[in-house]
Scaffold this motif. Structure first.
Motif, PDB file in Angstrom:
ATOM      1  N   ALA A 233      12.202 -14.879  -7.699  1.00  0.00           N
ATOM      2  CA  ALA A 233      13.681 -14.874  -8.673  1.00  0.00           C
ATOM      3  C   ALA A 233      14.134 -15.174  -7.232  1.00  0.00           C
ATOM      4  O   ALA A 233      13.571 -14.380  -6.710  1.00  0.00           O
ATOM      5  CB  ALA A 233      14.187 -13.596  -8.924  1.00  0.00           C
ATOM      6  N   SER A 234      14.942 -16.335  -6.598  1.00  0.00           N
ATOM      7  CA  SER A 234      15.405 -16.718  -5.772  1.00  0.00           C
ATOM      8  C   SER A 234      15.059 -17.084  -4.761  1.00  0.00           C
ATOM      9  O   SER A 234      13.666 -16.603  -4.692  1.00  0.00           O
ATOM     10  CB  SER A 234      17.023 -16.234  -5.035  1.00  0.00           C
ATOM     11  N   ASP A 235      15.117 -17.756  -3.250  1.00  0.00           N
ATOM     12  CA  ASP A 235      14.781 -17.638  -1.980  1.00  0.00           C
ATOM     13  C   ASP A 235      13.888 -16.438  -1.223  1.00  0.00           C
ATOM     14  O   ASP A 235      12.559 -17.086  -1.312  1.00  0.00           O
ATOM     15  CB  ASP A 235      15.622 -18.057  -1.268  1.00  0.00           C
ATOM     16  N   TYR A 236      14.038 -15.369  -1.596  1.00  0.00           N
ATOM     17  CA  TYR A 236      13.459 -14.436  -0.654  1.00  0.00           C
ATOM     18  C   TYR A 236      12.410 -13.578  -1.878  1.00  0.00           C
ATOM     19  O   TYR A 236      11.698 -13.014  -1.775  1.00  0.00           O
ATOM     20  CB  TYR A 236      14.315 -12.705  -0.665  1.00  0.00           C
ATOM     21  N   GLY A 237      11.358 -14.430  -3.400  1.00  0.00           N
ATOM     22  CA  GLY A 237      10.656 -13.893  -4.467  1.00  0.00           C
ATOM     23  C   GLY A 237       9.587 -13.943  -4.001  1.00  0.00           C
ATOM     24  O   GLY A 237       8.776 -15.298  -2.331  1.00  0.00           O
ATOM     25  N   LEU A 238       8.616 -13.103  -3.790  1.00  0.00           N
ATOM     26  CA  LEU A 238       7.160 -13.587  -3.586  1.00  0.00           C
ATOM     27  C   LEU A 238       6.520 -14.602  -3.545  1.00  0.00           C
ATOM     28  O   LEU A 238       5.587 -14.982  -3.663  1.00  0.00           O
ATOM     29  CB  LEU A 238       5.918 -12.055  -3.843  1.00  0.00           C
TER      30      LEU A 238
ATOM     31  N   THR B 109       7.189 -22.321 -10.185  1.00  0.00           N
ATOM     32  CA  THR B 109       5.971 -22.749 -10.071  1.00  0.00           C
ATOM     33  C   THR B 109       4.842 -21.624 -10.643  1.00  0.00           C
ATOM     34  O   THR B 109       3.286 -21.476 -10.811  1.00  0.00           O
ATOM     35  CB  THR B 109       4.889 -23.212  -9.379  1.00  0.00           C
ATOM     36  N   LEU B 110       5.418 -20.314 -10.031  1.00  0.00           N
ATOM     37  CA  LEU B 110       4.350 -18.823 -10.120  1.00  0.00           C
ATOM     38  C   LEU B 110       3.604 -19.201  -9.254  1.00  0.00           C
ATOM     39  O   LEU B 110       2.847 -18.129  -8.586  1.00  0.00           O
ATOM     40  CB  LEU B 110       4.018 -17.967 -11.493  1.00  0.00           C
ATOM     41  N   GLU B 111       3.417 -19.867  -8.070  1.00  0.00           N
ATOM     42  CA  GLU B 111       2.297 -20.129  -6.983  1.00  0.00           C
ATOM     43  C   GLU B 111       2.537 -19.235  -6.078  1.00  0.00           C
ATOM     44  O   GLU B 111       3.805 -18.966  -5.510  1.00  0.00           O
ATOM     45  CB  GLU B 111       2.450 -21.401  -7.067  1.00  0.00           C
ATOM     46  N   PRO B 112       2.057 -18.315  -4.831  1.00  0.00           N
ATOM     47  CA  PRO B 112       1.955 -17.588  -3.816  1.00  0.00           C
ATOM     48  C   PRO B 112       2.733 -17.670  -2.832  1.00  0.00           C
ATOM     49  O   PRO B 112       2.447 -18.717  -2.542  1.00  0.00           O
ATOM     50  CB  PRO B 112       0.808 -16.537  -4.345  1.00  0.00           C
ATOM     51  N   LYS B 113       3.983 -17.659  -2.628  1.00  0.00           N
ATOM     52  CA  LYS B 113       4.585 -17.665  -1.090  1.00  0.00           C
ATOM     53  C   LYS B 113       3.712 -16.891   0.161  1.00  0.00           C
ATOM     54  O   LYS B 113       2.943 -15.872  -0.456  1.00  0.00           O
ATOM     55  CB  LYS B 113       5.808 -17.320  -1.262  1.00  0.00           C
ATOM     56  N   PRO B 114       3.825 -17.529   1.134  1.00  0.00           N
ATOM     57  CA  PRO B 114       3.087 -16.345   2.356  1.00  0.00           C
ATOM     58  C   PRO B 114       3.493 -14.827   2.713  1.00  0.00           C
ATOM     59  O   PRO B 114       2.341 -14.013   2.526  1.00  0.00           O
ATOM     60  CB  PRO B 114       3.897 -17.134   3.751  1.00  0.00           C
TER      61      PRO B 114
ATOM     62  N   ASN C 181      -7.508 -21.358 -12.930  1.00  0.00           N
ATOM     63  CA  ASN C 181      -6.859 -19.951 -13.912  1.00  0.00           C
ATOM     64  C   ASN C 181      -6.267 -19.619 -13.496  1.00  0.00           C
ATOM     65  O   ASN C 181      -6.623 -18.567 -13.155  1.00  0.00           O
ATOM     66  CB  ASN C 181      -8.537 -20.013 -15.012  1.00  0.00           C
ATOM     67  N   ASP C 182      -5.982 -19.709 -12.200  1.00  0.00           N
ATOM     68  CA  ASP C 182      -4.460 -19.065 -11.671  1.00  0.00           C
ATOM     69  C   ASP C 182      -5.682 -17.464 -10.234  1.00  0.00           C
ATOM     70  O   ASP C 182      -5.328 -16.032 -10.284  1.00  0.00           O
ATOM     71  CB  ASP C 182      -3.918 -18.107 -11.803  1.00  0.00           C
TER      72      ASP C 182
END
Length: 390
Positions: A249-254, A259-264, A353-354
């Motif tokens: 959720a929001s900018d600080y989400g992981l 897209t549910l793609e992982p952030k760094p 498949n993620d």
């Protein structure tokens, strides 16, 4: 305020079971939970707990109210003060001990106070704040199982109306002042803990780069330095749990909320969980500009040691010396404000498949290890033979 439906809450329970996680939460405290005199009653709380248990869920730990520092934002009645909080908390405490005896009670869950002059609570105005010390004093003699608090080193740009003192910039993200703010928040709450709940473990039950949704660079590798440095610092200071706000959720989400793609920082969290065990060791190296070194027992490897070495200098390499060979996991990015991150030079991304990629370290011998500017390195020394890691 939003309303969480039964089906949505069952989804939370199902998710927790699927990932073998305990649920840590707070209880509803708004007008719908209070009698005509404005006193909190446990009727809805009991129905909620019963539904949770019927769905196969378990509340591992809970705060009574989320961020009572700003109780009005959580739906507390007008004029709500520390005395009213103490009255209601005692009702909750007695109810929880009887209805959910295995649930840990956390408190106070305050936010925004610090020994620094940047404390984000200042942006709300002193006339609406309930101080943590007054709240904890008011609940006595009721005792908590863990002393909880929230930490934000700043308020995001979307809430700039709180004033310039609560703001930060991407240029400050690797500075000692910024990274050290988590220490100063803990130092403030330590004073309160020591006075009223000496010896109780700390739980940081909400944290991220900035309150109010996070700043835009929370999406990037730049904030991963804060994320991991905070875990390293707090693990050495009696903080048993750190709960990041948010998973998605929001900018600080992981995870990217579209897209549910992982952030760094998701990849950083995964490496921390796989390598850094719960036993904290002394690295022998004080925190300094350009080298923040943290040591834990290597998870799942008796005698092994895991190191987290952060070079927060944007321009200078540094080095450490290893007594034994290790598997190296270095996180870096082409640009600090990149939404992607590389592990040992290869960009991390989900597979078909993620599926998670195979996070393999690079084997290196004992001796000096160079740490590039603006890089983060985990080192797994499985053959360290540390007697504290059994």
């Amino acid at each position: 305020m939003g309303v969480l439906s039964q089906q949505q809450w069952k989804g939370v329970v199902d998710f927790a079971k699927a990932v073998d996680a305990g649920i840590v939460t707070s209880f509803a405290t708004g007008v719908g939970t209070r009698d005509a005199a404005g006193v909190w009653t446990p009727d809805l709380a009991k129905r909620w707990l019963d539904f949770t248990h019927a769905a196969g869920g378990r509340i591992a730990a809970a705060e009574w109210m989320n961020e009572p520092t700003v109780a009005a934002m959580g739906g507390a009645p007008q004029g709500y003060d520390a005395a009213a909080y103490g009255r209601d908390f005692k009702i909750f405490h007695a109810f929880a001990r009887q209805a959910a005896p295995d649930m840990l009670i956390l408190g106070p869950g305050s936010v925004g106070e610090s020994t620094g002059d940047w404390a984000v609570a200042a942006g709300y105005g002193s006339d609406v704040l309930l101080k943590a010390r007054d709240l904890v004093a008011a609940v006595q003699p009721a005792r908590v199982d863990g002393f909880s608090y929230h930490h934000y080193g700043a308020v995001s740009r979307r809430c700039i109306s709180t004033g310039p003192r609560t703001q930060t910039t991407p240029e400050a993200a690797l500075t000692e002042d910024w990274l050290g703010r988590t220490d100063r928040t803990l130092a403030f709450y330590r004073q309160v803990r020591n006075e009223f709940e000496p010896g109780k473990p700390f739980w940081n039950t909400e944290t991220a780069d900035a309150a109010c949704g996070g700043n835009p660079w929370a999406n990037t590798f730049l904030d991963t330095f804060r994320y991991l440095d905070q875990l390293g610092r707090l693990a050495r200071q009696e903080v048993r749990v750190v709960a990041h706000n948010t998973l998605v959720a929001s900018d600080y989400g992981l995870l990217n909320d579209k897209t549910l793609e992982p952030k760094p920082s998701y990849w950083a969290a995964l490496l921390w969980r796989r390598l850094m065990g719960p036993t904290v060791l002394e690295s022998g190296v004080p925190v300094q500009d350009g080298l923040h070194l943290y040591a834990h027992c290597l998870r799942g490897s008796p005698g092994g040691v895991a190191l987290l070495a952060i070079n927060n200098s944007r321009t200078r390499p540094t080095s450490i010396s290893l007594p034994a060979g290790a598997d190296r996991y270095t996180l870096s990015a082409e640009q600090l404000e990149s939404p992607s991150v590389r592990l040992n030079g290869q960009e991390l991304r989900l597979g078909s498949n993620d599926q998670l990629p195979d996070l393999q370290g690079s084997r290196i011998p004992s001796g000096p290890v160079e740490l590039a500017p603006a890089s983060i390195t985990f080192l797994a020394l499985a053959e360290a033979g540390n007697g504290n890691c059994r």
